[in-house]
Design an enzyme around this catalytic site. Structure first.
Site, PDB file in Angstrom:
ATOM      1  N   GLU A   1     -25.786 -11.668  -9.563  1.00  0.00           N
ATOM      2  CA  GLU A   1     -25.615 -10.308  -8.918  1.00  0.00           C
ATOM      3  C   GLU A   1     -24.242  -9.948  -8.792  1.00  0.00           C
ATOM      4  OE1 GLU A   1     -27.487 -10.448  -5.300  1.00  0.00           O
ATOM      5  OE2 GLU A   1     -29.478 -10.697  -6.025  1.00  0.00           O
ATOM      6  N   PRO A   2     -23.292 -10.038  -9.930  1.00  0.00           N
ATOM      7  CA  PRO A   2     -22.028  -9.941  -9.671  1.00  0.00           C
ATOM      8  C   PRO A   2     -21.695  -8.599  -9.603  1.00  0.00           C
ATOM      9  CG  PRO A   2     -22.360 -10.500 -12.026  1.00  0.00           C
ATOM     10  CD  PRO A   2     -23.644 -10.489 -11.360  1.00  0.00           C
TER      11      PRO A   2
ATOM     12  N   ARG B   1     -10.142  -0.608   1.658  1.00  0.00           N
ATOM     13  CA  ARG B   1     -10.385  -2.069   1.669  1.00  0.00           C
ATOM     14  C   ARG B   1      -8.904  -2.643   2.637  1.00  0.00           C
ATOM     15  NH1 ARG B   1      -9.599  -4.970  -1.826  1.00  0.00           N
ATOM     16  NH2 ARG B   1     -11.234  -6.907  -1.083  1.00  0.00           N
TER      17      ARG B   1
ATOM     18  N   CYS C   1      -4.572  10.801   9.743  1.00  0.00           N
ATOM     19  CA  CYS C   1      -4.036  10.736  11.341  1.00  0.00           C
ATOM     20  C   CYS C   1      -4.787   9.669  11.926  1.00  0.00           C
ATOM     21  CB  CYS C   1      -4.317  12.066  12.066  1.00  0.00           C
ATOM     22  SG  CYS C   1      -3.773  13.524  11.353  1.00  0.00           S
TER      23      CYS C   1
ATOM     24  N   GLY D   1     -20.735 -12.536  -5.845  1.00  0.00           N
ATOM     25  CA  GLY D   1     -19.432 -12.775  -5.085  1.00  0.00           C
ATOM     26  C   GLY D   1     -18.220 -13.486  -5.954  1.00  0.00           C
TER      27      GLY D   1
ATOM     28  N   TYR E   1     -15.451  -1.229  -5.007  1.00  0.00           N
ATOM     29  CA  TYR E   1     -15.345  -1.022  -3.651  1.00  0.00           C
ATOM     30  C   TYR E   1     -14.166   0.071  -3.231  1.00  0.00           C
ATOM     31  CZ  TYR E   1     -18.550  -5.065  -3.590  1.00  0.00           C
ATOM     32  OH  TYR E   1     -19.644  -5.691  -4.041  1.00  0.00           O
TER      33      TYR E   1
ATOM     34  N   TYR F   1     -10.399  -4.589   5.764  1.00  0.00           N
ATOM     35  CA  TYR F   1     -10.483  -6.138   5.449  1.00  0.00           C
ATOM     36  C   TYR F   1      -9.068  -6.702   5.680  1.00  0.00           C
ATOM     37  CZ  TYR F   1     -14.899  -4.841   2.755  1.00  0.00           C
ATOM     38  OH  TYR F   1     -16.381  -4.209   2.544  1.00  0.00           O
TER      39      TYR F   1
END
Ligand SMILES: *Cc1c(COP(=O)(O)O)cnc(C)c1O
Length: 422
Positions: free
Chosen positions: A279-280, A318, A350, A242, A378, A322
């Site tokens: 857990e990066p 992304r 489209c 995170g 990502y 987001y």
């Protein structure tokens, strides 16, 4: 200065390490993902030096970027892996990764994935519900083995990040509510095919403050102490991933600050015998990549100016998913900025949601190259073939050398396995 140290301007042209991005575009075409090997190494070093010889296992959250070249680099640096599927397990094994350094996360593990992970000998399953615990116990029993288990608890803390990447609040689907955790541990303790080894949480992504981690840690420490009183002793504490990266001007939380604070708290509670697992994902790869794209058309109107580029939401989801901001650089910026206009940078797909950046000032011409920054995490892993667009090639730059670590897909390959019926 750009947001990414290994993608800088030299003689007026943006480079990846020592190679001009325009050379890579000419040689390999666009859209193109370009990664910096040194950026991966530097990001790893930030965690390694922060650990200061303590018992810390860093497991790369590989859903951020699972290209084998990236995995192999981290494996050689000593990384473990945080996986979320049987497919990711197969990728780690394909580069000769050590299964005993794999933690298996995810809310919906299927039986075949559990079987594969047991066979490989993963370090632990991060179990996210009572139902999953029971299934895992059954799968392990059938296989005649014992599954190492950590419960992913949901500490109900606000990671102060985007709602879609916040995972540690009560209303999120992830983890076991912290109030129920003791009961689920007690249940686990009664199941002979399970061995309790740890506890974990993962509260969200793109976190730039230390306080959400410390809030979560405090709750986990209480839980660890309660469990110890009940005779349930853990070997490790996993605080998830995170840590944020720089997309624009974020002030960053450094691994050193985070780890120092964590160790302080563990020492204060006499818990420094626990192994710390992290857990990066994003922070190990995000700023190690860019997405290179060519301006196909410019479209001007009273309301808006559009730069229509050859990359799209299928290459970088992304922004539309987001509302994420990615910095965009002209690869060879023009010095005459009197011609500059505010552009929305959009793809050919489209969908009105097919945009990559909005309202960016550029002096652009057709054929110009743009670099969408911070596309190492990502980006490719969320790419699709929507609109029958082949996924772009991935290049790893190492000094003056460029390696194709995944070639561009061909159009034919996209439907080669499809059949028609009479
Ligand atoms: C996605 C994920 C990570 C990595 O998160 P980053 O924000 O990229 O560091 C780590 N652990 C779990 C369980 C995840 O789902």
């Amino acid at each position: 200065m750009t947001v990414a140290p290994h993608f800088q301007f030299k003689n007026g042209a943006l480079h990846a390490e020592d190679i001009p991005l325009s050379d890579l575009a000419r040689q390999f075409g666009t859209p193109l993902y370009v990664y910096s090997r040194q950026a991966l190494r530097d990001a790893w070093e930030a965690y390694r030096s922060a650990a200061q010889g303590r018992n810390v296992l860093v497991c790369f959250g590989m859903k951020a970027n699972s290209n084998l070249a990236v995995l192999n680099e981290f494996k050689n640096l000593g990384s473990g892996f945080d996986i979320v599927s049987g497919g990711e397990l197969a990728r780690v094994l394909a580069v000769g990764g050590d299964a005993s350094r794999i933690v298996f996360s995810g809310v919906g593990k299927q039986a075949w994935e559990m079987q594969a992970a047991l066979k490989a000998g993963v370090k632990c399953f991060n179990v996210e519900s009572e139902a999953e615990l029971l299934r895992l116990a059954e799968v392990a029993k059938q296989a005649g083995t014992i599954a190492p288990v950590s419960l992913r608890v949901n500490p109900d803390v606000d990671a102060q990040t985007h709602p879609y990447i916040s995972t540690g609040l009560k209303e999120n689907k992830f983890g076991i509510a912290i109030e129920s955790a003791v009961a689920v541990y007690q249940l686990a303790a009664t199941l002979p095919s399970l061995e309790i080894v740890g506890v974990d949480c993962h509260i969200g992504s793109q976190i730039t403050e230390v306080s959400p981690y410390l809030d979560a840690l405090e709750k986990l420490i209480k839980l660890i102490e309660t469990l110890a009183d009940l005779g349930i002793h853990l070997k490790h504490l996993d605080l998830g991933g995170g840590i944020g990266i720089r997309y624009t001007d974020e002030t960053l939380l450094s691994p050193t600050v985070l780890l120092d604070k964590i160790f302080q708290a563990l020492d204060a509670h006499k818990l420094s015998h626990l192994q710390l697992v992290l857990e990066p994902g994003r922070s190990l790869v995000g700023n190690a990549g860019v997405l290179l794209t060519t301006v196909e058309y410019l479209k001007h109107s009273d309301a808006k100016n559009f730069a229509i580029v050859d990359a799209a939401m299928n290459d970088l989801l992304r922004p539309t998913l987001y509302d994420a901001w990615h910095s965009v650089e002209a690869v060879v910026p023009r010095s005459n900025t009197s011609e500059s206009k505010a552009y929305d940078i959009v793809g050919p797909i489209c969908e009105s949601g097919d945009w990559l950046a909005r309202d960016r000032e550029f002096d652009l011409q057709q054929g110009d190259l743009l670099a969408i920054m911070s596309a190492g995490a990502y980006a490719f892993t969320m790419a699709s073939q929507y609109n029958t667009r082949p996924r772009a090639a991935e290049i790893m730059v190492d000094g003056v050398h460029a390696h194709v670590v995944r070639p561009r897909e061909t159009v034919e390959s996209l439907f080669a396995s499809e059949t028609v019926i009479d």
